[in-house]
Scaffold this active site. Structure first.
Site, PDB file in Angstrom:
ATOM      1  N   THR A   1      33.614  30.688  46.236  1.00 33.90           N
ATOM      2  CA  THR A   1      32.868  29.437  46.058  1.00 33.90           C
ATOM      3  C   THR A   1      33.407  28.380  47.009  1.00 33.90           C
ATOM      4  OG1 THR A   1      32.299  29.913  43.797  1.00 33.90           O
ATOM      5  CG2 THR A   1      32.475  27.580  44.377  1.00 33.90           C
TER       6      THR A   1
ATOM      7  N   ARG B   1      41.567  34.215  49.936  1.00 34.09           N
ATOM      8  CA  ARG B   1      41.995  33.004  50.660  1.00 34.09           C
ATOM      9  C   ARG B   1      42.150  33.255  52.159  1.00 34.09           C
ATOM     10  NH1 ARG B   1      46.951  33.019  48.406  1.00 34.09           N
ATOM     11  NH2 ARG B   1      46.281  35.004  47.533  1.00 34.09           N
TER      12      ARG B   1
ATOM     13  N   GLN C   1      26.516  37.463  44.787  1.00 32.99           N
ATOM     14  CA  GLN C   1      27.140  37.443  43.456  1.00 32.99           C
ATOM     15  C   GLN C   1      26.296  36.601  42.493  1.00 32.99           C
ATOM     16  OE1 GLN C   1      30.888  35.477  42.323  1.00 32.99           O
ATOM     17  NE2 GLN C   1      31.552  37.435  41.453  1.00 32.99           N
TER      18      GLN C   1
ATOM     19  N   TYR D   1      33.448  33.649  32.855  1.00 31.41           N
ATOM     20  CA  TYR D   1      32.098  33.081  32.869  1.00 31.41           C
ATOM     21  C   TYR D   1      31.250  33.745  31.780  1.00 31.41           C
ATOM     22  CZ  TYR D   1      33.901  30.825  36.958  1.00 31.41           C
ATOM     23  OH  TYR D   1      34.691  30.058  37.791  1.00 31.41           O
TER      24      TYR D   1
ATOM     25  N   HIS E   1      28.357  38.955  38.111  1.00 26.70           N
ATOM     26  CA  HIS E   1      29.681  38.372  37.832  1.00 26.70           C
ATOM     27  C   HIS E   1      29.990  38.542  36.342  1.00 26.70           C
ATOM     28  CE1 HIS E   1      33.264  36.173  38.250  1.00 26.70           C
ATOM     29  NE2 HIS E   1      32.852  35.162  38.981  1.00 26.70           N
TER      30      HIS E   1
END
Ligand code: FMN
Length: 402
Positions: free
Chosen positions: A38, A353, A115, A197, A192
């Site tokens: 994100t 990352r 996703q 979530y 996801h």
């Protein structure tokens, strides 16, 4: 800016990393993938990707032919959302922008999966109230923490346990978003089911207190997730469907490994997916988030300090599921672990990352070159800075990186 100097890079040239693998209907040419990340650069209102930036961002990261990218979490509908600057894929305007992005990726002969994201109680409750949307989860009033409870009551949008009709409606929205993804040119979709979530809120007894057929037993808690899987298999074909699970994570106030039965729930879901595979409906892959102590790496707002991997392992998946397995979590800092995971011939490894900071990460993994350092303060934000300004290795050398 500089290269990462805290560990010595190694070359993966002679490992399974550079062997092709069939994933769904695609054949990747190496086993590194970009996991969902994100970046909060979409436009508000409308949750429309900012394609001039996003096309460049995904283009930079798919230059190596045969690469596999998974998009950032992408909302299936407004009700599934709750972050102003994350993208969606329910509207024509969104599809038009995604088309441009996916075209770039395909020009590079690489592949893209969308996703499918549904936040549930991790939504911004204030934004949901502002837009007249519910603050959903598996059960009424089972808040993540005191802060979200306080805020939710303050904005008069108390946490709402879905009715069966609302579950059916969400399934329709998953179908619509999956069809839109394929129409926009995606190679498939990743559901996801991880990181606390909505689907994870149903799987976990800590957030799921229901007494109907969607709560209680493992079978019941897994029902919504498997209904989504089956609906998408019917809508776009099993080879274009995948799922992400995170058995060990407590992000979003999930049980993770604090509850020894979490693995049993995940094993049940994975077993059900294996049954479908054996019945001629093979999902493209299952994406497992590795067990990390540092839960921040699901989306940090502070710097991630790598720590040792906690007790527990995702290895159990191989005794159940016989299709491809994607694994992500602090592998950038742990080349030895990445090499070990790759020994299994159905495995792909994700770098989160460092895919943000290092657009040519695949070439660098091949040659044993260092990654660029990332700037975590720019992970989220509506800027080109920290998004499309990371150099390739050659550019970095010219810029004087050390
Ligand atoms: N995981 C998801 O499943 N969906 C997301 O949208 C998502 N967004 C993320 C955003 C940022 C900035 C970061 C750092 C992580 C995010 N994650 C998300 C988790 C990553 O996919 C990945 O699991 C995590 O970064 C650990 O991998 P790493 O140690 O290589 O960074």
């Amino acid at each position: 800016m500089s290269f990462v100097s805290t560990y010595k890079p190694v070359s993966f040239k002679d490992t399974n990393m550079f062997k092709p693998l069939k994933v769904g209907n695609t054949e990747v040419l190496h086993r590194v993938f970009m996991p969902p990340l994100t970046r909060m650069r979409a436009q508000h209102p409308g949750n429309v990707p900012t394609s001039e930036w996003a096309a460049k961002y995904y283009d930079q990261r798919s230059k190596r032919p045969g690469s596999m990218l998974i998009t950032e979490g992408t909302f299936i509908s407004p009700q599934a959302g709750g972050y102003d600057h994350a993208p969606g894929i329910w509207s024509d305007a969104q599809v038009a922008e995604w088309k441009k992005i996916f075209a770039k990726i395909h020009e590079n002969k690489s592949f893209v999966w969308v996703q499918m994201w549904n936040l549930g109680r991790q939504a911004g409750v204030r934004e949901m109230a502002r837009d007249g949307l519910r603050y959903d989860s598996a059960s009424d009033g089972v808040y993540m923490d005191e802060e979200s409870e306080k805020l939710s009551l303050e904005v008069k949008n108390p946490q709402h346990g879905l009715t069966e009709d609302e579950i059916k409606q969400y399934i329709k929205e998953y179908i619509h978003a999956a069809k839109n993804s394929i129409e926009a040119g995606a190679d498939g979709v990743e559901i996801h089911g991880a990181h606390g979530y909505l689907l994870n809120q149903f799987l976990d007894p800590l957030s799921n207190k229901r007494t109907d057929k969607y709560g209680g037993s493992i079978e019941n808690r897994a029902r919504f997730t498997l209904e989504v899987v089956d609906a998408l298999i019917d809508a776009i074909g099993a080879e274009k469907v995948a799922i992400r699970l995170s058995p060990y994570h407590t992000y979003g106030t999930m049980s993770g490994s604090k509850d020894p039965c979490t693995i049993a729930t995940m094993a049940y879901v994975i077993g059900e997916l294996e049954k479908r595979r054996r019945a001629g409906k093979p999902l493209a892959y299952i994406h497992m988030t590795e067990p990390l102590i540092n839960d921040n790496s699901t989306g940090p707002v502070t710097e991630v300090v790598p720590k040792k991997h906690e007790e527990g392992t995702n290895e159990f998946i191989f005794s159940i599921w016989k299709g491809p397995v994607l694994r992500t979590g602090e592998l950038g800092e742990n080349p030895t672990l990445a090499a070990k995971l790759l020994e299994n011939d159905r495995t792909m490894v994700g770098y989160g990352r460092y895919y943000i900071s290092t657009p040519d990460i695949v070439d660098r993994l091949e040659k044993g070159l260092p990654f660029n350092n990332y700037r975590y303060k720019l992970f989220y934000g509506q800027t080109a800075e920290g998004y499309i300004d990371y150099p390739t290795y050659d550019e970095a050398i010219k810029l004087g990186y050390k």
